[in-house]
Design an enzyme around this catalytic site. Structure first.
Site, PDB file in Angstrom:
ATOM      1  N   ASP A 146       1.011  -1.138   0.102  1.00 58.10           N
ATOM      2  CA  ASP A 146       0.005  -0.045  -0.076  1.00 58.10           C
ATOM      3  C   ASP A 146       1.028   1.306  -0.030  1.00 58.10           C
ATOM      4  OD1 ASP A 146      -2.563   1.321   0.141  1.00 58.10           O
ATOM      5  OD2 ASP A 146      -1.881   1.721   2.193  1.00 58.10           O
ATOM      6  N   ASP A 174      -0.398  -0.515   6.624  1.00 54.58           N
ATOM      7  CA  ASP A 174      -0.321   0.109   7.969  1.00 54.58           C
ATOM      8  C   ASP A 174      -1.733   0.876   8.413  1.00 54.58           C
ATOM      9  OD1 ASP A 174      -0.450   2.214   6.158  1.00 54.58           O
ATOM     10  OD2 ASP A 174       0.721   3.657   7.324  1.00 54.58           O
ATOM     11  N   ASP A 213      -6.402  -1.192   5.764  1.00 52.39           N
ATOM     12  CA  ASP A 213      -5.808  -2.177   5.084  1.00 52.39           C
ATOM     13  C   ASP A 213      -6.146  -3.678   5.695  1.00 52.39           C
ATOM     14  OD1 ASP A 213      -4.342  -0.576   3.551  1.00 52.39           O
ATOM     15  OD2 ASP A 213      -2.768  -0.104   5.047  1.00 52.39           O
TER      16      ASP A 213
END
Length: 799
Positions: free
Chosen positions: A472, A669, A673
């Site tokens: 990500d 994080d 997510d």
């Protein structure tokens, strides 16, 4: 409410007894699962607190015939002071394994809780404290006692044959003298194996101790019978020498197993025993276990920080390397979070305790590591079953060997019995039973020392199979914080003038772009500001040194009819390069442009390159448009770009790659997510992320460094290699050992003593091979922090 606890048990001579403990605990009411670690001598139990308790589980372990040291807790959670655990006055004590513990503290893995002083099993087996080190010393003492009395047996017996020995003392017959020496050399040294064999049989388990008792017991009992009841040969010297080699092998193996738990012991020693807090307006030194949530803690230079909290006064540099692996001290000031067990390097500060006891970061880390070491990789489940069958096979082959050689071939009784004992001795289910847990224990411990926390052994194994890793973008590949990357001044003006004017307007704002500008202008003198006004969606205006200053986007400039002039093309170029452009105007004329972007993490490009070298594809997942995402990916060398992805679509992108037959790892994080981390074959949570992300992940990276993803994969592959090497050796050894011991290759045979060396050596070799992992150079593990470049490369920060 379902919770998890870890209990310690003693099993010096019973390395397969963990199977009996698992079987018995799993049958208890309210227990969902139980997984034991024969290398670490602990068992992790998931249970319903409304139906059972820690005390009930401890009793269940002792019902199996094992000494239970009780629930394992970090020392700052469970600190013994003169036999009574120190605790806050507001916390009710509960008696537990010979000491008090904090009521309501969540069960976490860690230091062995101090055992009861009245433990019969510990005394029976000679283990006063029941921990691994005491059992190593006990096995050493038994070895030296056996050796001391075996030497004269060897000299006086026909087996020695080196010289004519003196006559036995006190006018005793030689066989009586050998009986006395052998009894001393055998009975006490072999006792742990007798106890282990008895409780294993009582729990329906066949293990290594059963084979030791069969081999040593058969020879000793037959020798006693030939001494007192019927004529025949004696095995005293063979039995004594055999036991010496068995004890030596067990002693060396247990030393190796103790070395495998160094990581846990190192973590346990981190928390300071005492803390300085403010009570009734004055400083008081109390045990760390007594620190209450919300109390003010005082920290001075060189102090260890006792519990987690938030700085309220002062500033300092804090060394967090012992928990995160990050070598550089971290600056802490008011509002900064500090972690228990880290070291204050310079200044004095005060902070409010926010997490104490079992909720601290150290307690959670120890819990993760212990549970990972107690979990079972798929290969271990098969090995556990095979090790039990191996004992039964050894018994059948041993009895069959005696029947064939003595009953069918007609060999001498001494020869047939020797071969039978050799078969019992040479079988080594321990090598099978320890092959995987030893490697897992060393691998997860090594990871913990480097800030890489595997939650279970399956994640360790699955990480070796990844085909693609998705990052990500924000917060993993990038810092997640906007930075000023370029300042363009209008003709006749300077960059400092542009920054000073913008910072004077923005210094009262908490907008991320404003904070980035003020941070960049920290060394400049700013003019007096008045009449500040926020312009929603466009920027801000204010009076600075008597002049009207505008700071904002292109739309604001157009509304205020400020012409960009020669800077028009430059503004378009910066925007096209993925920068966020802030326009600064003074007195109705353009003063300059400030380009802002999100900084790439220093190790991002290297991480991508190293993963690709190892055959792992890298994907970047971002909400940016396709053009911007492609430029960032090109800069990093990323293969797969997943752009325009909304937070709720992240898990779907993982599924799409999995549908192509790929094993997918996900690195994230944030809260959004979590579904993708759960969906992925292996989820990696960056340490600076949210608690939700960490709960959903399989691997937690304590540092916010994507390079640790590489370290986790490299460590996983190295650990799996050790598992395979150990399993190969354990299987190959037993395949060769049985026919050799049974006399299939007659006249080439081996003695029981040689078989004992081979058996003990097999277990020791597995343990030592796993420990060699600590000395293997692994990229991304035990690595120094990268040097931050003065001007890191940048990517777009979405406004």
């Amino acid at each position: 409410m379902t919770t998890t606890a870890t209990l310690d048990f003693s099993a010096s001579a019973d390395r397969l007894g963990h199977l009996g403990i698992e079987k018995h605990l799993a049958a208890q009411p309210g227990v969902d699962s139980a997984t034991a670690n024969p290398a670490g001598l602990s068992v992790t139990v998931t249970f319903d607190e409304s139906r059972t308790s820690i005390e009930a589980l401890r009793k269940a372990v002792e019902d199996c015939g094992y000494h239970c040291a009780g629930e394992v807790l970090p020392r700052h959670v469970c600190a013994d002071h003169g036999g009574q655990m120190a605790m806050p006055a507001a916390t009710a004590p509960v008696r537990h394994a010979g000491h008090d513990r904090l009521a309501g503290a969540r069960a976490v893995a860690g230091a062995t809780a101090k055992p009861s002083g009245h433990d019969a099993m510990a005394h029976e087996m000679g283990h006063g404290a029941g921990d691994m080190q005491s059992m190593v010393r006990d096995m050493r003492n038994r070895f030296w006692v056996a050796l001391a009395f075996t030497v004269p047996i060897f000299i006086w017996s026909p087996m020695g044959g080196m010289f004519t020995p003196p006559a036995p003392p006190f006018g005793l017959r030689l066989d009586l003298w050998l009986f006395i020496l052998a009894t001393i050399a055998v009975i006490w040294p072999v006792w742990p194996f007798v106890v282990a064999a008895w409780r294993a049989l009582r729990n329906g388990i066949l293990n290594m101790a059963v084979l030791v008792v069969l081999s040593v017991g058969t020879g000793y009992v037959f020798s006693v019978g030939s001494t007192f009841f019927f004529p025949g040969v004696q095995f005293y010297e063979a039995v004594a020498v055999l036991l010496v080699f068995i004890l030596l092998g067990h002693w060396l193996e247990m030393r190796a197993r103790a070395g495998a738990s160094e990581a846990i012991r190192a973590l346990l020693d981190l928390a300071p025993p005492m803390a300085t807090v403010i009570r009734d307006g004055r400083e008081v030194e109390v045990p760390t276990a007594e620190v209450l949530k919300g109390e003010t803690v005082v920290i001075r230079p060189g102090n260890k920080i006792p519990v987690d909290g938030e700085v309220t006064e002062g500033a300092s540099l804090v060394d967090e390397s012992m928990l995160t692996g990050e070598s550089m001290p971290v600056q802490k000031g008011v509002g900064s979070m500090v972690i228990g067990a880290t070291i204050n390097k310079s200044g004095t500060f005060r902070y409010t305790a926010t997490k104490v006891g079992a909720d601290t970061a150290l307690a959670q880390i120890v819990k993760l590591v212990q549970e990972a070491q107690n979990s079972k990789a798929p290969a271990q489940l098969l090995a556990d079953r095979a090790s039990q069958w191996l004992v039964l096979v050894a018994i059948v082959i041993g009895v069959g060997t005696f029947a064939v050689w003595y009953g069918w071939i007609g060999a001498e009784l001494l020869f047939a019995l020797t071969l039978t004992i050799t078969v019992f001795v040479i079988a080594c289910p321990d090598a099978l039973g320890l092959a995987t847990p030893m490697a897992v224990m060393v691998g997860t411990g090594l990871g913990a020392m480097n800030g890489i926390l595997f939650k279970n052994a399956s994640a360790l194994e699955d990480a070796t199979k990844l085909d693609v890793v998705i990052f990500d973008k924000t917060g993993t590949l990038t810092m997640g914080q906007p930075k000023v990357v370029e300042v363009v001044a209008a003709e006749g003006r300077t960059e400092d003038e542009v920054l000073a004017a913008a910072a004077a307007v923005d210094k009262g704002s908490d907008h991320p772009l404003a904070v980035a500008i003020v941070e960049r202008a920290a060394s400049l003198t700013l003019g007096a500001m008045s009449g500040f006004e926020t312009l929603d969606g466009r920027g801000a205006r204010a009076e600075v040194a008597g002049k009207a200053v505008l700071v904002g986007n292109r739309r604001l400039m157009d509304e205020e009819k400020v012409s960009l002039g020669a800077l028009t093309d430059r503004a378009d170029a910066l925007k096209g390069a993925g920068r966020t452009v802030v326009h600064v105007a003074e007195g109705g004329r353009i003063l300059g442009l400030i380009a802002i972007a999100d900084a790439l993490r220093p190790s991002a490009r290297e991480t991508v390159a190293k993963l690709r070298e190892r055959g792992v594809q890298v994907a970047m997942l971002t909400g940016d448009n396709a053009g911007t995402a492609a430029r960032i990916a090109g800069e990093l060398g990323i293969d797969i770009v997943l752009a325009d992805v909304l937070p709720g679509q992240k898990a779907d992108k993982v599924k799409e790659l999995q549908a192509q037959g790929k094993k997918v790892g996900m690195v994230g994080d944030g809260v959004n997510d979590a579904p993708a981390l759960t969906q992925a074959d292996v989820g990696f949570a960056i340490g600076a992320g949210t608690d939700v992300a960490m709960e959903s992940a399989d691997v937690v990276l304590m540092k916010s460094d994507p390079h640790d993803v590489l370290g986790a994969i490299v460590l996983s592959r190295a650990t799996l290699r050790k598992m395979h090497q150990n399993l190969f050796w354990a299987v190959a050894y037993n395949v060769v050992a049985f026919p050799l011991a049974a006399g299939v290759f007659y006249p080439f045979t081996i003695s029981p003593e040689a078989a004992a060396i081979a058996m003990s050596g097999s277990s020791a070799l597995v343990a030592v091979n796993a420990l060699l992992l600590k000395r293997t150079r692994l990229e991304g593990v035990a690595r120094r922090a990268p040097v931050e470049p003065s001007v890191p490369p940048m990517t777009e920060m979405k406004a």
